[in-house]
Design a protein around this motif. Structure first.
Motif, PDB file in Angstrom:
ATOM      1  N   ASP A 110       0.802  -1.226   0.000  1.00  0.00           N
ATOM      2  CA  ASP A 110       0.000   0.000   0.000  1.00  0.00           C
ATOM      3  C   ASP A 110       0.838   1.279   0.000  1.00  0.00           C
ATOM      4  O   ASP A 110       0.305   2.374  -0.186  1.00  0.00           O
ATOM      5  CB  ASP A 110      -0.934   0.022   1.220  1.00  0.00           C
ATOM      6  CG  ASP A 110      -2.067  -0.977   1.090  1.00  0.00           C
ATOM      7  OD1 ASP A 110      -2.346  -1.400  -0.050  1.00  0.00           O
ATOM      8  OD2 ASP A 110      -2.665  -1.342   2.117  1.00  0.00           O
ATOM      9  N   THR A 167      -2.149   8.823  -0.161  1.00  0.00           N
ATOM     10  CA  THR A 167      -3.481   8.715   0.447  1.00  0.00           C
ATOM     11  C   THR A 167      -3.593   7.503   1.365  1.00  0.00           C
ATOM     12  O   THR A 167      -4.535   7.405   2.148  1.00  0.00           O
ATOM     13  CB  THR A 167      -4.573   8.622  -0.629  1.00  0.00           C
ATOM     14  OG1 THR A 167      -4.439   7.389  -1.352  1.00  0.00           O
ATOM     15  CG2 THR A 167      -4.468   9.789  -1.601  1.00  0.00           C
ATOM     16  N   SER A 168      -2.637   6.590   1.269  1.00  0.00           N
ATOM     17  CA  SER A 168      -2.681   5.384   2.104  1.00  0.00           C
ATOM     18  C   SER A 168      -2.160   5.684   3.502  1.00  0.00           C
ATOM     19  O   SER A 168      -1.371   6.618   3.704  1.00  0.00           O
ATOM     20  CB  SER A 168      -1.853   4.265   1.469  1.00  0.00           C
ATOM     21  OG  SER A 168      -0.469   4.574   1.527  1.00  0.00           O
ATOM     22  N   GLU A 169      -2.579   4.898   4.465  1.00  0.00           N
ATOM     23  CA  GLU A 169      -2.105   5.080   5.840  1.00  0.00           C
ATOM     24  C   GLU A 169      -0.598   4.875   5.915  1.00  0.00           C
ATOM     25  O   GLU A 169       0.099   5.574   6.644  1.00  0.00           O
ATOM     26  CB  GLU A 169      -2.828   4.110   6.794  1.00  0.00           C
ATOM     27  CG  GLU A 169      -4.281   4.469   7.040  1.00  0.00           C
ATOM     28  CD  GLU A 169      -4.437   5.895   7.557  1.00  0.00           C
ATOM     29  OE1 GLU A 169      -3.700   6.276   8.502  1.00  0.00           O
ATOM     30  OE2 GLU A 169      -5.279   6.636   7.014  1.00  0.00           O
ATOM     31  N   LYS A 172       1.106   8.011   4.536  1.00  0.00           N
ATOM     32  CA  LYS A 172       1.050   9.100   5.509  1.00  0.00           C
ATOM     33  C   LYS A 172       2.043   8.870   6.646  1.00  0.00           C
ATOM     34  O   LYS A 172       2.723   9.790   7.097  1.00  0.00           O
ATOM     35  CB  LYS A 172      -0.371   9.228   6.068  1.00  0.00           C
ATOM     36  CG  LYS A 172      -1.392   9.677   5.038  1.00  0.00           C
ATOM     37  CD  LYS A 172      -2.799   9.677   5.622  1.00  0.00           C
ATOM     38  CE  LYS A 172      -3.833  10.078   4.583  1.00  0.00           C
ATOM     39  NZ  LYS A 172      -5.223  10.021   5.111  1.00  0.00           N
ATOM     40  N   GLU A 173       2.120   7.610   7.103  1.00  0.00           N
ATOM     41  CA  GLU A 173       3.047   7.285   8.188  1.00  0.00           C
ATOM     42  C   GLU A 173       4.494   7.477   7.762  1.00  0.00           C
ATOM     43  O   GLU A 173       5.331   7.950   8.538  1.00  0.00           O
ATOM     44  CB  GLU A 173       2.820   5.833   8.628  1.00  0.00           C
ATOM     45  CG  GLU A 173       3.590   5.419   9.877  1.00  0.00           C
ATOM     46  CD  GLU A 173       5.047   5.013   9.598  1.00  0.00           C
ATOM     47  OE1 GLU A 173       5.331   4.531   8.479  1.00  0.00           O
ATOM     48  OE2 GLU A 173       5.884   5.198  10.502  1.00  0.00           O
TER      49      GLU A 173
END
Length: 489
Positions: A110, A167-169, A172-173
């Motif tokens: 992802d 846009t994926s977690e 972002k992380e």
């Protein structure tokens, strides 16, 4: 950020060594010149396919340059800016290697952006034509996966730079982890590299969308919460830059470099003056950077007029090629790798035909333009085109990315131009008028730029018809005049 002159540099290409050596040079040969330093990518590795802009590990300092403690120490005396490469990471990263080994069973699947994520029903020819890419060819690269499968991954720039799914977690992380590492090590500003390409949406140009602004807003807020300012790096239509500036901490004035060249070449300040009257004030000004001299920033777009018309741009580019004795042609477009559609690869000094007066005038105009000025390390020392390096690497932008060391710096600092440049930097740093109000006027080949604050003023007057330029400084009841021609003698 202090409103003083800043330095843009690679650690190794200026010093020939490491971060501690850079610190020594800043405190010795370049003492008291720069309040801030934009450290170009120092992450592992610094010698990838795009000079550090394709990090394998964005949170690791390349050990050849030192470690985070060295960066932190450098930041104790200078405001540090670092690049947050938001759009992509290296195909050689452990994360992408795991994807290649395990396909969509990889825990990092992802993190990366595939074509199918944006175009689940397939990419039509009409949709493909809408996608804006700064280089020719497809923005996708097909990679083999296990079980005889393959996948098209977004590669906006090169096939070694795999686009991140912001846009994926996991995306972002990833960005949050880098920000935290920066905040722990005295990074006070980040340059959002290639931010305009970060958000993709079917049926659009996939460049500077409304969602891109929202992403920049969110990322800027996260950075601000950690005590970090943001600088957005986008080459685009000039009106777009004005709109972007309203929504971010700072933007680059990328229109300034080609407009200054155009003014000197044509001996006509009309276009430059028109721009300076509407240009963003919350900007970073440059003449040269690690990239080439941008052209798209002053040109027409989608039928809308530019700051220069196509004929003026053609003349500008041809004059650069002529002044550089054809060297810029060998580094630009299809003549070398890292092909770009919107820039000419050449040192600014060679673009001006190695003319010291013209180059000092260009720097004076930059320092008097609204914004905080940054000076690229090669431009500081009036370095010439690095043709040997270009021939060795065949990377077009290497023509303006020389490898220097302390001995070369010493020699360069003794050149008449560099001595004049140092005087100009000191003048810009020490005059309080630059924290006041700005006005600009011109009459074809004559230009006047003025800053005023209380009883302090600084005025630059340039007349290209008679090849003269002077700066008038007024502080309380004292007035002095600095002639640029005199500085060079």
């Amino acid at each position: 950020m202090k409103n003083n002159v800043q330095l843009i540099t690679y650690i190794d290409r200026l010093t020939g060594s490491d971060t501690q050596t850079l610190n020594n040079i800043l405190n010795d040969q370049l003492t008291d010149l720069f309040s801030g330093i934009h450290l170009l990518p120092f992450y592992y590795p610094i010698d990838g396919s795009d000079a550090g802009f394709d990090p394998i590990d964005h949170t690791q300092v390349d050990s050849r340059l030192g470690n985070w403690n060295d960066i932190k120490a450098l930041g104790q005396e200078h405001e540090l800016m670092a690049d947050l490469i938001v759009n992509h990471m290296s195909a050689k990263s452990k994360e992408f290697k795991d994807v290649l080994a395990n396909g969509n069973n990889s825990p990092y699947w992802d993190l990366f952006l595939t074509k199918d994520k944006i175009f689940p029903n397939g990419l039509s020819e009409q949709q493909r034509k809408k996608i804006y890419r700064p280089r020719p060819g497809s923005c996708f690269t097909n990679f083999a996966l296990p079980n005889n499968e393959s996948e098209d991954f977004w590669t906006t720039f090169t096939d070694n730079q795999i686009d991140i799914d912001i846009t994926s977690e996991m995306g972002k992380e990833y960005l949050t982890r880098i920000l935290k590492k920066f905040s722990e090590n005295n990074i006070k500003m980040i340059r959002l590299d290639a931010a305009g390409y970060a958000f993709k949406k079917a049926g659009t140009s996939c460049f500077m969308l409304d969602e891109t602004f929202e992403f920049i807003d969110e990322l800027s807020k996260a950075a601000n919460d950690l005590g970090i300012e943001t600088l957005v790096e986008i080459h685009s239509y000039f009106q777009t830059q004005i709109e972007i500036a309203k929504r971010v901490d700072r933007v680059y004035d990328f229109a300034l470099p080609p407009l200054v060249l155009h003014s000197i070449f044509s001996r006509d300040f009309t276009a430059l003056t028109r721009w300076l009257k509407i240009s963003p004030k919350n900007c970073i000004t440059v003449l040269d950077t690690h990239d080439g001299i941008g052209i798209i920033d002053v040109g027409p777009m989608n039928g809308k007029p530019g700051l220069l018309d196509n004929s003026e741009i053609d003349n500008l580019v041809e004059k650069i090629h002529l002044n550089s004795a054809g060297e810029s042609k060998k580094a630009t477009g299809a003549a070398a790798s890292n092909v770009d559609l919107y820039q000419v690869n050449c040192t600014y000094y060679d673009a001006l035909g190695q003319n010291d007066f013209d180059y000092l005038v260009a720097r004076a105009i930059q320092f008097f333009s609204p914004g905080t000025p940054q000076v690229y390390y090669a431009g500081l020392l009036a370095e010439k085109n690095a043709m040997e390096l270009l021939l060795k690497t065949n990377v077009g932008r290497d023509i303006n990315r020389p490898y220097l060391d302390s001995t070369i710096i010493d020699k360069a600092l003794n050149k008449p131009f560099t001595k004049a440049m140092v005087s100009l930097i000191q003048l810009r740093n020490n005059c309080d008028a630059f924290n006041g109000e700005f006005t600009v006027n011109s009459d074809f080949s004559a230009l006047e730029m003025k800053w005023e604050k209380d009883e302090h003023s600084a005025t630059l007057v340039v007349d290209l018809a008679n090849r003269s330029a002077k700066i008038r400084i007024t502080e309380s009841n004292d007035m002095r005049i600095v002639c640029l021609n005199t500085l060079l003698n």
